[in-house]
Design a protein around this motif. Structure first.
Motif, PDB file in Angstrom:
ATOM      1  N   ILE A 288     -25.196 -59.990   9.328  1.00 33.40           N
ATOM      2  CA  ILE A 288     -26.009 -60.247   8.134  1.00 33.40           C
ATOM      3  C   ILE A 288     -25.351 -61.345   7.294  1.00 33.40           C
ATOM      4  N   ALA A 289     -24.034 -61.217   7.092  1.00 32.78           N
ATOM      5  CA  ALA A 289     -23.309 -62.215   6.297  1.00 32.78           C
ATOM      6  C   ALA A 289     -23.305 -63.570   6.992  1.00 32.78           C
ATOM      7  N   ARG A 290     -23.090 -63.572   8.314  1.00 36.48           N
ATOM      8  CA  ARG A 290     -23.075 -64.828   9.058  1.00 36.48           C
ATOM      9  C   ARG A 290     -24.439 -65.503   9.002  1.00 36.48           C
ATOM     10  N   GLY A 291     -25.509 -64.720   9.128  1.00 40.06           N
ATOM     11  CA  GLY A 291     -26.855 -65.281   9.039  1.00 40.06           C
ATOM     12  C   GLY A 291     -27.098 -65.953   7.701  1.00 40.06           C
ATOM     13  N   ALA A 292     -26.669 -65.322   6.617  1.00 38.84           N
ATOM     14  CA  ALA A 292     -26.838 -65.914   5.277  1.00 38.84           C
ATOM     15  C   ALA A 292     -26.035 -67.207   5.165  1.00 38.84           C
ATOM     16  N   LEU A 293     -24.811 -67.209   5.710  1.00 38.30           N
ATOM     17  CA  LEU A 293     -23.967 -68.403   5.669  1.00 38.30           C
ATOM     18  C   LEU A 293     -24.586 -69.541   6.481  1.00 38.30           C
ATOM     19  N   LEU A 294     -25.023 -69.244   7.697  1.00 40.43           N
ATOM     20  CA  LEU A 294     -25.622 -70.276   8.545  1.00 40.43           C
ATOM     21  C   LEU A 294     -26.933 -70.791   7.958  1.00 40.43           C
ATOM     22  N   ASP A 295     -27.700 -69.915   7.314  1.00 39.44           N
ATOM     23  CA  ASP A 295     -28.907 -70.370   6.609  1.00 39.44           C
ATOM     24  C   ASP A 295     -28.548 -71.370   5.515  1.00 39.44           C
ATOM     25  N   SER A 296     -27.422 -71.129   4.833  1.00 36.09           N
ATOM     26  CA  SER A 296     -27.043 -71.993   3.708  1.00 36.09           C
ATOM     27  C   SER A 296     -26.693 -73.413   4.157  1.00 36.09           C
ATOM     28  N   ILE A 297     -26.333 -73.585   5.426  1.00 41.96           N
ATOM     29  CA  ILE A 297     -26.055 -74.936   5.938  1.00 41.96           C
ATOM     30  C   ILE A 297     -27.174 -75.414   6.867  1.00 41.96           C
ATOM     31  N   ASP A 298     -28.260 -74.664   6.928  1.00 49.27           N
ATOM     32  CA  ASP A 298     -29.419 -74.993   7.762  1.00 49.27           C
ATOM     33  C   ASP A 298     -29.040 -75.141   9.235  1.00 49.27           C
ATOM     34  N   TYR A 299     -28.206 -74.198   9.713  1.00 50.76           N
ATOM     35  CA  TYR A 299     -27.824 -74.226  11.123  1.00 50.76           C
ATOM     36  C   TYR A 299     -27.671 -72.803  11.653  1.00 50.76           C
ATOM     37  N   ASN A 300     -28.732 -72.008  11.457  1.00 53.74           N
ATOM     38  CA  ASN A 300     -28.743 -70.662  12.004  1.00 53.74           C
ATOM     39  C   ASN A 300     -29.183 -70.745  13.463  1.00 53.74           C
ATOM     40  N   TYR A 301     -29.347 -69.630  14.118  1.00 52.53           N
ATOM     41  CA  TYR A 301     -29.582 -69.606  15.557  1.00 52.53           C
ATOM     42  C   TYR A 301     -30.785 -70.421  16.025  1.00 52.53           C
ATOM     43  N   PRO A 302     -31.925 -70.421  15.339  1.00 55.13           N
ATOM     44  CA  PRO A 302     -33.030 -71.286  15.798  1.00 55.13           C
ATOM     45  C   PRO A 302     -32.659 -72.772  15.762  1.00 55.13           C
ATOM     46  N   GLN A 303     -31.944 -73.209  14.725  1.00 55.22           N
ATOM     47  CA  GLN A 303     -31.535 -74.609  14.632  1.00 55.22           C
ATOM     48  C   GLN A 303     -30.474 -74.936  15.684  1.00 55.22           C
ATOM     49  N   MET A 304     -29.596 -73.972  15.979  1.00 55.53           N
ATOM     50  CA  MET A 304     -28.605 -74.180  17.034  1.00 55.53           C
ATOM     51  C   MET A 304     -29.309 -74.422  18.363  1.00 55.53           C
ATOM     52  N   ARG A 305     -30.248 -73.548  18.675  1.00 54.52           N
ATOM     53  CA  ARG A 305     -30.996 -73.670  19.925  1.00 54.52           C
ATOM     54  C   ARG A 305     -31.744 -74.999  19.975  1.00 54.52           C
TER      55      ARG A 305
ATOM     56  N   LEU B 123     -22.953 -52.779  -0.808  1.00 54.83           N
ATOM     57  CA  LEU B 123     -21.890 -53.587  -0.229  1.00 54.83           C
ATOM     58  C   LEU B 123     -22.098 -55.060  -0.522  1.00 54.83           C
ATOM     59  N   LYS B 124     -21.004 -55.755  -0.804  1.00 55.14           N
ATOM     60  CA  LYS B 124     -21.033 -57.216  -0.915  1.00 55.14           C
ATOM     61  C   LYS B 124     -20.441 -57.753   0.378  1.00 55.14           C
ATOM     62  N   LEU B 125     -21.213 -58.597   1.066  1.00 51.71           N
ATOM     63  CA  LEU B 125     -20.801 -59.178   2.332  1.00 51.71           C
ATOM     64  C   LEU B 125     -20.526 -60.656   2.094  1.00 51.71           C
ATOM     65  N   ARG B 126     -19.295 -61.079   2.326  1.00 54.11           N
ATOM     66  CA  ARG B 126     -18.900 -62.473   2.089  1.00 54.11           C
ATOM     67  C   ARG B 126     -18.487 -63.099   3.410  1.00 54.11           C
ATOM     68  N   ALA B 127     -18.996 -64.295   3.691  1.00 51.77           N
ATOM     69  CA  ALA B 127     -18.628 -65.033   4.896  1.00 51.77           C
ATOM     70  C   ALA B 127     -18.234 -66.444   4.500  1.00 51.77           C
ATOM     71  N   GLU B 128     -17.192 -66.961   5.137  1.00 52.86           N
ATOM     72  CA  GLU B 128     -16.681 -68.300   4.813  1.00 52.86           C
ATOM     73  C   GLU B 128     -16.259 -69.017   6.086  1.00 52.86           C
TER      74      GLU B 128
ATOM     75  N   ARG C  76     -14.090 -75.254  17.178  1.00 56.41           N
ATOM     76  CA  ARG C  76     -14.757 -73.957  17.255  1.00 56.41           C
ATOM     77  C   ARG C  76     -15.264 -73.629  15.869  1.00 56.41           C
ATOM     78  N   LEU C  77     -16.085 -72.624  15.782  1.00 57.18           N
ATOM     79  CA  LEU C  77     -16.597 -72.187  14.484  1.00 57.18           C
ATOM     80  C   LEU C  77     -15.952 -70.840  14.175  1.00 57.18           C
ATOM     81  N   LYS C  78     -15.021 -70.843  13.234  1.00 52.30           N
ATOM     82  CA  LYS C  78     -14.355 -69.608  12.840  1.00 52.30           C
ATOM     83  C   LYS C  78     -14.813 -69.235  11.443  1.00 52.30           C
ATOM     84  N   ILE C  79     -15.220 -67.988  11.306  1.00 52.08           N
ATOM     85  CA  ILE C  79     -15.722 -67.480  10.036  1.00 52.08           C
ATOM     86  C   ILE C  79     -14.891 -66.265   9.640  1.00 52.08           C
TER      87      ILE C  79
END
Length: 142
Positions: free
Chosen positions: A38-55, A80-85, A92-95
């Motif tokens: 969930i946190a990773r999805g929000a982070l990737l959305d914020s840079i406009d590179y979530n799974y559909p954009q990756m594909r 819960l507060k979920l934080r991803a950075e 590689r992509l490390k979060i």
């Protein structure tokens, strides 16, 4: 290794649901991976590179490593507060993640995931992140 604290960071909140509990009435350890997603999805959305954009860019980004450190348990109804950075991106992509109680701020879990780019056309692993990631992060490759 590139490290730029809080440059690419996202926070989102979720509430612990009954179906996430184990027989001891705490969140089952495996559900924390769902919270990371969930946190990773929000982070990737914020840079406009979530799974559909990756594909669409021609790359798959499978997880190659997952580290979790449980500090305290979450319970039914907890907010819960979920934080991803993003902490690494060149090869590689490390979060890094922090799951905390949204009310008290108490740390519950720390985690990290590592993903590598796989070129969809060939199935080959990339030993450097593709240029599309640098474009999305608005950085110049070193």
């Amino acid at each position: 290794m590139n490290r730029t604290p809080s440059r690419w960071c996202s926070e989102i909140e979720t509430q612990v649901q009954f179906f996430d509990l184990d027989p001891m009435e705490v969140v089952w350890h495996g559900h924390y991976v769902k919270y990371l997603e969930i946190a990773r999805g929000a982070l990737l959305d914020s840079i406009d590179y979530n799974y559909p954009q990756m594909r669409a860019s021609g790359y798959l980004w499978p997880l190659t490593d997952l580290q979790l450190r449980y500090v305290a348990s979450a319970r039914f109804g907890d907010q819960l507060k979920l934080r991803a950075e993003i902490v690494e991106w060149e090869n590689r992509l490390k979060i890094d993640y922090l799951i905390s109680d949204a009310v008290s701020g108490r740390r519950l879990t720390r985690a990290s995931t590592t993903q590598v780019a796989i070129e969809m056309a060939t199935g080959e692993m990339c030993f450097a992140s593709p240029s599309v990631l640098f474009e999305k992060l608005k950085v110049t490759p070193s």
